[in-house]
Design an enzyme around this catalytic site. Sequence first.
Site, PDB file in Angstrom:
ATOM      1  N   LYS A   8      70.490  50.686 123.850  1.00  0.00           N
ATOM      2  CA  LYS A   8      69.394  51.661 123.898  1.00  0.00           C
ATOM      3  C   LYS A   8      68.318  51.168 122.941  1.00  0.00           C
ATOM      4  O   LYS A   8      68.549  51.083 121.739  1.00  0.00           O
ATOM      5  CB  LYS A   8      69.897  53.040 123.474  1.00  0.00           C
ATOM      6  CG  LYS A   8      68.808  54.113 123.430  1.00  0.00           C
ATOM      7  CD  LYS A   8      69.426  55.463 123.062  1.00  0.00           C
ATOM      8  CE  LYS A   8      68.389  56.544 122.847  1.00  0.00           C
ATOM      9  NZ  LYS A   8      68.999  57.792 122.359  1.00  0.00           N
ATOM     10  N   ASN A  52      59.963  54.443 117.727  1.00  0.00           N
ATOM     11  CA  ASN A  52      59.738  55.811 117.272  1.00  0.00           C
ATOM     12  C   ASN A  52      58.427  56.075 116.541  1.00  0.00           C
ATOM     13  O   ASN A  52      58.348  57.028 115.767  1.00  0.00           O
ATOM     14  CB  ASN A  52      60.914  56.251 116.391  1.00  0.00           C
ATOM     15  CG  ASN A  52      62.092  56.671 117.256  1.00  0.00           C
ATOM     16  OD1 ASN A  52      61.950  57.539 118.099  1.00  0.00           O
ATOM     17  ND2 ASN A  52      63.229  56.024 117.081  1.00  0.00           N
ATOM     18  N   ASP A  97      74.512  55.631 118.459  1.00  0.00           N
ATOM     19  CA  ASP A  97      73.055  55.754 118.293  1.00  0.00           C
ATOM     20  C   ASP A  97      72.669  55.395 116.862  1.00  0.00           C
ATOM     21  O   ASP A  97      73.425  54.728 116.120  1.00  0.00           O
ATOM     22  CB  ASP A  97      72.626  57.179 118.690  1.00  0.00           C
ATOM     23  CG  ASP A  97      71.208  57.255 119.223  1.00  0.00           C
ATOM     24  OD1 ASP A  97      70.272  57.238 118.404  1.00  0.00           O
ATOM     25  OD2 ASP A  97      71.026  57.307 120.454  1.00  0.00           O
ATOM     26  N   ASP A  98      71.498  55.829 116.451  1.00  0.00           N
ATOM     27  CA  ASP A  98      70.894  55.507 115.153  1.00  0.00           C
ATOM     28  C   ASP A  98      71.853  55.832 113.993  1.00  0.00           C
ATOM     29  O   ASP A  98      72.617  56.794 114.062  1.00  0.00           O
ATOM     30  CB  ASP A  98      69.624  56.361 115.028  1.00  0.00           C
ATOM     31  CG  ASP A  98      68.713  55.913 113.915  1.00  0.00           C
ATOM     32  OD1 ASP A  98      69.074  54.981 113.182  1.00  0.00           O
ATOM     33  OD2 ASP A  98      67.631  56.499 113.796  1.00  0.00           O
ATOM     34  N   ASP A 127      63.272  63.319 124.748  1.00  0.00           N
ATOM     35  CA  ASP A 127      64.138  63.826 123.684  1.00  0.00           C
ATOM     36  C   ASP A 127      64.451  65.300 123.891  1.00  0.00           C
ATOM     37  O   ASP A 127      65.290  65.863 123.200  1.00  0.00           O
ATOM     38  CB  ASP A 127      63.457  63.644 122.320  1.00  0.00           C
ATOM     39  CG  ASP A 127      63.785  62.294 121.702  1.00  0.00           C
ATOM     40  OD1 ASP A 127      64.591  61.549 122.295  1.00  0.00           O
ATOM     41  OD2 ASP A 127      63.228  61.978 120.627  1.00  0.00           O
ATOM     42  N   ASP A 179      64.921  51.629 121.196  1.00  0.00           N
ATOM     43  CA  ASP A 179      64.056  52.753 120.822  1.00  0.00           C
ATOM     44  C   ASP A 179      62.748  52.254 120.199  1.00  0.00           C
ATOM     45  O   ASP A 179      62.636  51.087 119.786  1.00  0.00           O
ATOM     46  CB  ASP A 179      64.821  53.641 119.818  1.00  0.00           C
ATOM     47  CG  ASP A 179      64.438  55.110 119.905  1.00  0.00           C
ATOM     48  OD1 ASP A 179      63.381  55.419 120.461  1.00  0.00           O
ATOM     49  OD2 ASP A 179      65.212  55.935 119.387  1.00  0.00           O
TER      50      ASP A 179
HETATM   51  C1  DGJ Z   1      64.669  58.983 119.223  1.00  0.00           C
HETATM   52  C2  DGJ Z   1      65.513  58.958 120.464  1.00  0.00           C
HETATM   53  O1  DGJ Z   1      64.803  59.425 121.564  1.00  0.00           O
HETATM   54  C3  DGJ Z   1      66.779  59.764 120.216  1.00  0.00           C
HETATM   55  O2  DGJ Z   1      67.541  59.861 121.382  1.00  0.00           O
HETATM   56  C4  DGJ Z   1      67.540  59.079 119.118  1.00  0.00           C
HETATM   57  O3  DGJ Z   1      67.938  57.812 119.559  1.00  0.00           O
HETATM   58  C5  DGJ Z   1      66.678  58.975 117.882  1.00  0.00           C
HETATM   59  N1  DGJ Z   1      65.412  58.373 118.155  1.00  0.00           N
HETATM   60  C6  DGJ Z   1      67.375  58.184 116.818  1.00  0.00           C
HETATM   61  O4  DGJ Z   1      66.589  57.958 115.730  1.00  0.00           O
END
Ligand code: DGJ
Length: 756
Positions: free
Chosen positions: A481, A485, A371-372, A553, A483
């Site tokens: 994945k 944000n 992930d990130d 989340d 994303d």
């Molecule tokens: C938001 C995502 O929903 C999380 O699962 C994760 O990937 C974070 N971002 C990482 O910054």
Amino acid sequence: MAIAVHNEHTDAPVFLLHTPHSTYVIYIENGYLCHGGWFDRTEHWSGHCVCRHTDIGFSPNPPGHGDRRVFSLDTVMQEYPFAGRSDFRAPAFKAFFADGSHSADLCYKSFAIIKGKPQLTGLPAVYTEDESEADTLTIALADPLTGLTVGLSYTVFCAQDIICRHTIIINPAGAEPVMLNHAMSACIDFPDSSYRVLTLSGAHCRERVPFIRPLAPGVQQVFSRRGVSSHQHHPFMALLAEGAAETQGVVYGFSLVYSGNFIMQAEVDQCFTTRVTAGINPETFCWKLEPGNSFITPELVMVRSTHGLGGMSRAYHDLYRSRLCRGEWRDKDRPVIINNWEATYFAFNTEKLLTLADAAKQAGIELFVLDDGWFGERDDDFRSLGDWSANAKKLPGGLSALAQAIQSRGMSFGLWVEPEMVSENSSLFCAHPDWCLHVSGRTPVTGRSQLVLDLSRDDVVDYLISVFSETFASTPISYVKWDCNRHLTDVASAALPPDRQGETPHRFILGLYRLMDTLTRRFPHVLFESCSGGGGRYDPGILYYMPQTWTSDNTDAPSRVWIQLATSIVYPASTMACHVSAVPNHQTGRTAPLMLRFAVAAAGMFGYELDLTKLPQDECAEIQSLTARYKELRTLVRSGDLYRIQTPWHISGAADYAGGLFGSGDSAAWMYVSKDKSEALVTLVWLMPGANPAGRPFRLQGLDPAACYRVMPVWAGDDTIYDNLTLGGAELMHAGLFVTYQISYRQCLVLKLVKA
Ligand code: DGJ
């Protein structure tokens, strides 16, 4: 043919759009396109029952009708109403013409019918694989003064009670430019207002709570002005007719295939008719349509169910699972995933990741997702978005070395990316400060300390295509994945002239679709999962490109019961990514038993999101066995029919939702039944387990009434009442399955039923 035309060779044809159980009628009155109703299937329609509210005070009459005052656009049911010429209800169409006026006069011109369903250029949409699956009617309207034409498209599915609509607006060559403001995907008028309206609203970590309330004069609406479909409201609305509930009654569903600013509204007028309009939110939209150009609206997918909300959901599930989602993964079982986010957040290195991978392999997990935090100097969320090369301290061998090390352990490798964003603290921003959405002279607003790249620009989208093509091609990747944000502010583009700035939000979405389309086509073997801080962009538009979405989340199992069941109102399990996470839960602090966490995550595309290396030996062994059990269930979950046996919300009244706390339902239950009804998975969960509870029967659904089913506990704790049990399908559906609340302290019961 799903479409019948009466009076075909006259200037007032009548169109009967037949789905298996419904008929949708369009007719022409005084040259205007009117709606005749959407009801149980009927082959005959005389027009006798259309709403005629004659001579209603203050409802004006179009030219030629003033002397008798029997016809007003303000009271007739219409297909695509326009502003400025006497209909004072919400318009589907409103544009500013060269002289500054906004009155149009859209009159019926012609129609055409074709087999199948044409694609929408540049926009996601439902599709057919064989032209026998649907027929499409196109009706052309024209404004006599300006020559502007509007094409209404209706695709009628032959085997499902589904009609898809969208609109194409054409400004003819030689005309003046037109500024579009309202360009709705569709409008549908109902002759009455005795409906309750259901919408899905929420917030980050509590997405899509169902709200049900009666219609009343005025407008009920949900919308987004956040640039994306959002966690806060959802591009979906349903009208529940009197008596409709989960398993019975007439329900109309409206689902917009769009990921940007939308509006869905139901307006009850002076005559107690109801107008539903859906499309791009006009508040944040204007579009300069040059002569010779056209504008295509997003698609609205409309379902009419006579089997309540459950029937509506299953219609959407079948369509979206197989005729919206695309690609190699559409019909394939998905791998069991481990994602390192909640296990490590930003604090990882190669050694830590490989230790986690070893534990995951041991547990039977098939795919490891990084992930990130893997790129630039990304040790927190203040920096490096845009600098997509591996962090040399955390991953000294680069991404490929890590991916190969994972593969050598017998697992596939997946990667997190957030292509649409840029940190101010990044080399990309230093090199191209004008590539983010911003208003010249104003410092842009940050969200999660990041800015949004201006995807309305072709050069930015081309750049992202080349960067991510390189990233995905240079690493052995099986999963991505994707994303997103933050939401959009300072929505202006350095590349557009002042009179086109209002196009930026929609152009951003078109750019995003081009980016997603190119990358998903270029990497067909990769399983793409979308995410926007969980389910902030869980919409049909994105599902066209990526067959699954990180649902929320919030990984707390009882919260997820609400979120997942409410998500299932529109979307199938095949689109819902669901993980078992650690306790106490990182979002709510709640400690749920492992079996409950499993039961809830196993309702979707299953994975883990916790540090397996910190678990005691016995829990690791249990996780291994749960993974094996999910693998046996996953085809059924992905492809079966969903029946909501008990929801935590009450369909008969307003959703019980108080100030951010979930409502009062103490339990929830659902089933997946295979299409041939040979097997089913039954899950019951207790959301508020109480002491000394009584038992009660739960009536199952969707089984073969004539068959007998062997009950095979996947998890019943040490309760033996389900051992060696064979029960009739009709018995299970009419008398029910008795559930002893004695087991409520274990908080779930999971049974598989197999035809004996
Ligand atoms: C938001 C995502 O929903 C999380 O699962 C994760 O990937 C974070 N971002 C990482 O910054």
